[in-house]
Scaffold this motif. Structure first.
Motif, PDB file in Angstrom:
ATOM      1  N   ASP A  21       2.837 -46.750   2.808  1.00 47.10           N
ATOM      2  CA  ASP A  21       4.196 -46.690   2.935  1.00 47.10           C
ATOM      3  C   ASP A  21       5.072 -47.871   3.846  1.00 47.10           C
ATOM      4  OD1 ASP A  21       4.382 -45.017   4.221  1.00 47.10           O
ATOM      5  OD2 ASP A  21       6.278 -43.960   3.386  1.00 47.10           O
ATOM      6  N   ARG A  22       4.330 -47.497   4.512  1.00 42.67           N
ATOM      7  CA  ARG A  22       5.015 -48.850   5.940  1.00 42.67           C
ATOM      8  C   ARG A  22       4.415 -49.802   5.239  1.00 42.67           C
ATOM      9  NH1 ARG A  22       3.821 -46.946  11.783  1.00 42.67           N
ATOM     10  NH2 ARG A  22       3.707 -49.496  12.289  1.00 42.67           N
ATOM     11  N   LEU A  23       3.148 -49.734   5.739  1.00 43.91           N
ATOM     12  CA  LEU A  23       2.391 -51.565   4.754  1.00 43.91           C
ATOM     13  C   LEU A  23       3.166 -51.827   4.154  1.00 43.91           C
ATOM     14  CD1 LEU A  23       0.541 -53.781   5.451  1.00 43.91           C
ATOM     15  CD2 LEU A  23      -0.789 -51.977   3.847  1.00 43.91           C
ATOM     16  N   LEU A  24       3.951 -51.115   3.035  1.00 41.79           N
ATOM     17  CA  LEU A  24       4.401 -52.235   1.867  1.00 41.79           C
ATOM     18  C   LEU A  24       5.654 -51.915   2.121  1.00 41.79           C
ATOM     19  CD1 LEU A  24       3.233 -49.897  -1.605  1.00 41.79           C
ATOM     20  CD2 LEU A  24       2.621 -52.398  -0.607  1.00 41.79           C
ATOM     21  N   ARG A  25       6.245 -51.954   2.769  1.00 43.30           N
ATOM     22  CA  ARG A  25       7.878 -52.588   3.200  1.00 43.30           C
ATOM     23  C   ARG A  25       7.766 -53.200   4.488  1.00 43.30           C
ATOM     24  NH1 ARG A  25       8.537 -47.249   3.841  1.00 43.30           N
ATOM     25  NH2 ARG A  25       8.632 -47.155   6.254  1.00 43.30           N
ATOM     26  N   GLN A  26       6.682 -54.066   5.229  1.00 42.24           N
ATOM     27  CA  GLN A  26       6.251 -55.182   5.677  1.00 42.24           C
ATOM     28  C   GLN A  26       6.962 -56.486   4.633  1.00 42.24           C
ATOM     29  OE1 GLN A  26       5.243 -56.075   8.735  1.00 42.24           O
ATOM     30  NE2 GLN A  26       5.728 -54.108   8.845  1.00 42.24           N
ATOM     31  N   PRO A  27       7.385 -57.335   5.773  1.00 40.69           N
ATOM     32  CA  PRO A  27       8.139 -58.447   4.633  1.00 40.69           C
ATOM     33  C   PRO A  27       7.175 -58.603   3.691  1.00 40.69           C
ATOM     34  CG  PRO A  27       8.324 -58.568   7.276  1.00 40.69           C
ATOM     35  CD  PRO A  27       7.460 -57.293   6.883  1.00 40.69           C
ATOM     36  N   GLY A  28       5.952 -59.622   4.417  1.00 42.17           N
ATOM     37  CA  GLY A  28       4.575 -60.177   3.752  1.00 42.17           C
ATOM     38  C   GLY A  28       4.323 -58.925   2.402  1.00 42.17           C
ATOM     39  N   ALA A  29       4.367 -57.693   2.774  1.00 46.29           N
ATOM     40  CA  ALA A  29       3.555 -56.723   1.639  1.00 46.29           C
ATOM     41  C   ALA A  29       4.763 -56.936   0.203  1.00 46.29           C
ATOM     42  CB  ALA A  29       3.327 -55.657   1.856  1.00 46.29           C
ATOM     43  N   ALA A  30       6.124 -56.731   1.115  1.00 46.93           N
ATOM     44  CA  ALA A  30       7.562 -56.841   0.037  1.00 46.93           C
ATOM     45  C   ALA A  30       7.583 -57.585  -0.916  1.00 46.93           C
ATOM     46  CB  ALA A  30       8.657 -56.176   0.519  1.00 46.93           C
ATOM     47  N   ALA A  31       6.664 -59.531  -0.614  1.00 41.46           N
ATOM     48  CA  ALA A  31       7.181 -60.066  -1.641  1.00 41.46           C
ATOM     49  C   ALA A  31       5.727 -60.370  -2.309  1.00 41.46           C
ATOM     50  CB  ALA A  31       6.502 -61.540  -0.356  1.00 41.46           C
ATOM     51  N   LEU A  32       4.619 -59.680  -1.975  1.00 46.26           N
ATOM     52  CA  LEU A  32       3.949 -59.045  -2.747  1.00 46.26           C
ATOM     53  C   LEU A  32       4.250 -58.485  -3.923  1.00 46.26           C
ATOM     54  CD1 LEU A  32       0.274 -59.301  -0.612  1.00 46.26           C
ATOM     55  CD2 LEU A  32       1.219 -60.535  -2.160  1.00 46.26           C
ATOM     56  N   LEU A  33       4.981 -57.354  -3.797  1.00 46.71           N
ATOM     57  CA  LEU A  33       4.979 -56.331  -4.788  1.00 46.71           C
ATOM     58  C   LEU A  33       6.146 -57.180  -5.748  1.00 46.71           C
ATOM     59  CD1 LEU A  33       5.942 -52.773  -2.216  1.00 46.71           C
ATOM     60  CD2 LEU A  33       4.404 -53.354  -4.185  1.00 46.71           C
ATOM     61  N   ALA A  34       7.235 -57.317  -4.323  1.00 48.88           N
ATOM     62  CA  ALA A  34       7.929 -58.488  -5.995  1.00 48.88           C
ATOM     63  C   ALA A  34       7.339 -59.889  -7.133  1.00 48.88           C
ATOM     64  CB  ALA A  34       8.840 -59.116  -5.166  1.00 48.88           C
ATOM     65  N   GLU A  35       6.303 -60.187  -6.788  1.00 45.20           N
ATOM     66  CA  GLU A  35       5.533 -60.793  -7.113  1.00 45.20           C
ATOM     67  C   GLU A  35       4.138 -60.170  -8.796  1.00 45.20           C
ATOM     68  OE1 GLU A  35       3.216 -64.043  -5.449  1.00 45.20           O
ATOM     69  OE2 GLU A  35       2.510 -64.832  -7.143  1.00 45.20           O
ATOM     70  N   HIS A  36       3.966 -59.249  -7.930  1.00 43.52           N
ATOM     71  CA  HIS A  36       2.825 -58.382  -8.844  1.00 43.52           C
ATOM     72  C   HIS A  36       2.850 -56.878  -9.244  1.00 43.52           C
ATOM     73  CE1 HIS A  36       0.401 -61.985  -7.433  1.00 43.52           C
ATOM     74  NE2 HIS A  36       1.153 -61.550  -6.062  1.00 43.52           N
ATOM     75  N   GLY A  37       3.940 -56.491  -8.743  1.00 41.73           N
ATOM     76  CA  GLY A  37       4.376 -55.180  -9.363  1.00 41.73           C
ATOM     77  C   GLY A  37       3.815 -54.459  -8.571  1.00 41.73           C
ATOM     78  N   HIS A  38       4.319 -52.819  -8.625  1.00 43.92           N
ATOM     79  CA  HIS A  38       3.533 -51.996  -7.820  1.00 43.92           C
ATOM     80  C   HIS A  38       1.635 -51.547  -7.507  1.00 43.92           C
ATOM     81  CE1 HIS A  38       3.033 -47.691  -5.740  1.00 43.92           C
ATOM     82  NE2 HIS A  38       3.896 -48.206  -4.834  1.00 43.92           N
ATOM     83  N   SER A  39       1.520 -51.478  -8.914  1.00 47.74           N
ATOM     84  CA  SER A  39      -0.105 -50.975  -8.872  1.00 47.74           C
ATOM     85  C   SER A  39      -0.949 -51.716  -8.239  1.00 47.74           C
ATOM     86  CB  SER A  39       0.435 -51.142 -10.519  1.00 47.74           C
ATOM     87  OG  SER A  39       0.467 -50.486 -11.474  1.00 47.74           O
ATOM     88  N   LEU A  40      -1.150 -53.219  -9.111  1.00 46.48           N
ATOM     89  CA  LEU A  40      -1.769 -54.147  -8.059  1.00 46.48           C
ATOM     90  C   LEU A  40      -1.831 -53.999  -6.572  1.00 46.48           C
ATOM     91  CD1 LEU A  40      -4.392 -56.606  -8.302  1.00 46.48           C
ATOM     92  CD2 LEU A  40      -2.564 -57.391  -8.452  1.00 46.48           C
ATOM     93  N   VAL A  41      -1.217 -54.306  -5.968  1.00 43.54           N
ATOM     94  CA  VAL A  41      -0.942 -54.465  -4.615  1.00 43.54           C
ATOM     95  C   VAL A  41      -0.731 -52.872  -3.929  1.00 43.54           C
ATOM     96  CG1 VAL A  41       1.644 -55.039  -2.997  1.00 43.54           C
ATOM     97  CG2 VAL A  41       0.966 -55.673  -5.195  1.00 43.54           C
ATOM     98  N   ALA A  42       0.013 -51.498  -4.559  1.00 44.10           N
ATOM     99  CA  ALA A  42      -0.960 -50.585  -3.553  1.00 44.10           C
ATOM    100  C   ALA A  42      -1.894 -49.995  -3.884  1.00 44.10           C
ATOM    101  CB  ALA A  42       0.227 -49.652  -4.312  1.00 44.10           C
ATOM    102  N   GLY A  43      -2.720 -50.509  -4.733  1.00 42.97           N
ATOM    103  CA  GLY A  43      -4.036 -49.820  -5.165  1.00 42.97           C
ATOM    104  C   GLY A  43      -4.953 -50.540  -3.470  1.00 42.97           C
ATOM    105  N   GLN A  44      -4.692 -51.984  -3.953  1.00 44.07           N
ATOM    106  CA  GLN A  44      -5.627 -53.250  -2.889  1.00 44.07           C
ATOM    107  C   GLN A  44      -4.643 -52.251  -1.895  1.00 44.07           C
ATOM    108  OE1 GLN A  44      -7.661 -54.738  -3.567  1.00 44.07           O
ATOM    109  NE2 GLN A  44      -7.589 -54.834  -5.720  1.00 44.07           N
ATOM    110  N   ALA A  45      -3.563 -52.484  -0.977  1.00 46.15           N
ATOM    111  CA  ALA A  45      -3.166 -51.918   0.005  1.00 46.15           C
ATOM    112  C   ALA A  45      -3.530 -50.629   0.661  1.00 46.15           C
ATOM    113  CB  ALA A  45      -2.200 -51.565  -0.127  1.00 46.15           C
ATOM    114  N   ARG A  46      -3.640 -49.765  -0.415  1.00 49.29           N
ATOM    115  CA  ARG A  46      -4.739 -48.543   0.194  1.00 49.29           C
ATOM    116  C   ARG A  46      -6.154 -48.650   0.162  1.00 49.29           C
ATOM    117  NH1 ARG A  46      -2.971 -45.853  -5.059  1.00 49.29           N
ATOM    118  NH2 ARG A  46      -0.697 -45.727  -3.996  1.00 49.29           N
TER     119      ARG A  46
END
Ligand code: PLP
Length: 481
Positions: A21-46
């Motif tokens: 969750d800390r990684l996903l709060r990084q500004p770069g990651a937040a932008a990815l979440l906004a563009e692609h949604g949670h499933s793909l970005v969180a899966g790749q982050a994991r």
């Protein structure tokens, strides 16, 4: 906690990596979440964190790679890579125009546009606009096919392999099919005539020998179990020397005298005589029908220059049996290639324009001076790019080349062509140098596919009508991979 930056070999420990969750709060990651949604970005982050953790446990993760912004960057790269299509456009510089591994025939502009227009919404695929009743998808191309080949009726399926399978199953299931031993072909990708017969539930009766088959060979093999006589175009090989085959015009009366149909698997299926453009002549479906064949099948994406399809033309009676056979439903053509096929066939109504309108024919008939001019235009740009990327490891020359039509069409004919030969300058390790170069070319944004022959990498320029498609990306050769 990370090691001091002065230490060049500083490595990160597993606990230095952030939680998901800390990684996903990084500004770069937040932008990815906004563009692609949670499933793909969180899966790749994991997946990224798991990979980095394993590296850290092994003591192999540089401290810098555990930094949040470095991780966010790596995450963006992973997401982009995951979304990048596996199917990509490439440059076919192999010299083989209809290359099965590179997608065979190129679609004409009109076919692409029609495909797009008709797929954007509902269409009348199986709907009769005149009566408002249920229609038949075959009717979209049947009239055109009949007009172009002189057939009484026509139907279409997924590809020519399906057309052959369906024809045999519909006309000869549980009975015997007579084929010459000289025509028991194998087409690349496990299409072998004896196996197709078996899959179709028919018994293959081989007649004649590898090099010679006579009319009486067929006549003697016919009995009460016979359902079909079949001719197969030996599209990807040639038997030369002391040979004899029975042509369709001789075989048709033999079949018909016993009340049997004659089928012909034509393979490449040019619809017009290619010798108009100085190319070798292939047998045409219309010739086969005129010679008395009851059914002729051929591919949509070989010499015809259209989408993948299996075209079946023939007598009303034979085509009706094929169309009504239940397997037809499983092998039917999809609406996408059907749209492209209709537009491609329509081009044949204007044969005078065919060599411009049909890309595959345009490439097959491209004048040699134009091909040579492309080679000359690319040469200095390629040599300079190779020098920048690899030092003086390769030298490039314009050379005459021999290409081919491809896809089993006219296997022994060669197309005089021209291109570039790239030779490693080193005395040893030429094989490795060529493999490295071929790989670098395949890694370009639009991968470049050539062929290696006799210690050279050959780039045939016949299929490169626009040299900038190659030259504009050669700067990327120098980029690290
Ligand atoms: C190419 C070919 C086939 C297979 O056609 P596809 O369209 O690839 O399924 C069958 N028979 C012959 C003689 C061929 O040349």
């Amino acid at each position: 906690m990370t090691a001091p930056p002065s230490c060049p070999l500083a490595t990160a420990r597993p606990q230095d990596l952030p939680a998901l969750d800390r990684l996903l709060r990084q500004p770069g990651a937040a932008a990815l979440l906004a563009e692609h949604g949670h499933s793909l970005v969180a899966g790749q982050a994991r997946a990224l964190l798991a990979e980095r953790r394993a590296q850290a446990v092994a003591g192999q993760l540089p401290a810098s790679a555990a930094q949040p912004d470095a991780l966010a960057q790596a995450l963006a790269a992973r997401v982009a890579a995951r979304l990048a299509p596996r199917m990509r456009p490439v440059l076919n510089l192999t010299g083989t125009v209809i290359h099965t591994n590179l997608g065979r025939a190129l679609l004409a502009d009109s076919a692409l546009q029609h495909l797009l227009a008709v797929m954007q919404g509902p269409n009348n695929l199986e709907y009769d606009l005149a009566t408002g009743a249920r229609g038949d998808r075959d009717s979209i191309v049947e009239e055109l096919l009949c007009q172009l080949t002189g057939a009484e009726a026509a139907t279409v399926v997924n590809n020519n392999a399906a057309a052959v399978l369906l024809t045999i199953a519909a006309l000869a299931r549980g009975r015997e099919v007579i084929v010459s031993r000289g025509e028991l072909v194998e087409i690349g990708g496990a299409f072998r005539m004896p196996d197709v017969m078996e899959s179709a539930g028919a018994r293959l009766v081989e007649v004649g020998t590898t090099n010679r088959t006579h009319p009486h060979d067929y006549e003697r093999a016919i009995n009460e179990r016979t359902a079909l006589l079949m001719k197969v175009h030996t599209s990807n090989y040639a038997v030369q020397g002391f040979t004899r085959a029975v042509d369709e015009a001789t075989l048709a009366p033999i079949a018909h005298a016993r009340g049997l149909p004659l089928a012909s698997d034509l393979g490449a299926g040019a619809l017009v005589d290619m010798s108009h453009w100085g190319l070798p002549r292939e047998p045409l479906p219309q010739d086969m029908l005129a010679a008395g064949c009851d059914v002729v099948s051929f591919s949509g994406d070989k010499l015809l220059g259209g989408p993948q399809a299996g075209l079946i033309v023939g007598t009303r009676e034979a085509v009706a049996r094929i169309r009504q056979f239940p397997m037809k439903r499983a092998l039917r053509m999809s609406k996408l290639p059907l749209a492209a096929l209709e537009a491609t066939l329509a081009l044949y109504l204007r044969p005078e324009r065919l060599a411009q309108d049909l890309p595959t024919l345009r490439l097959l008939t491209r004048p040699l001076p134009a091909i040579e001019a492309t080679a000359r235009a690319v040469l200095p740009v390629l040599q300079a790019a190779l020098n920048v990327a690899f030092g003086e490891r390769y030298s490039v020359q314009c050379v005459p080349l021999q290409g081919q039509i491809g896809s089993g069409s006219l296997p022994v004919e060669r197309l005089p062509s021209a291109g570039l030969a790239i030779t490693p300058t080193g005395k040893s390790g030429k094989g490795r140098a060529l493999d490295a170069l071929a790989q670098a070319l395949r890694r370009l944004p639009r991968p470049v596919i050539g062929r290696i022959s006799q210690d050279q990498l050959l780039l045939d320029m016949r299929c490169l009508e626009d040299a900038t498609q190659l030259t504009a990306q050669l700067g990327d050769l120098a980029l690290p991979h």
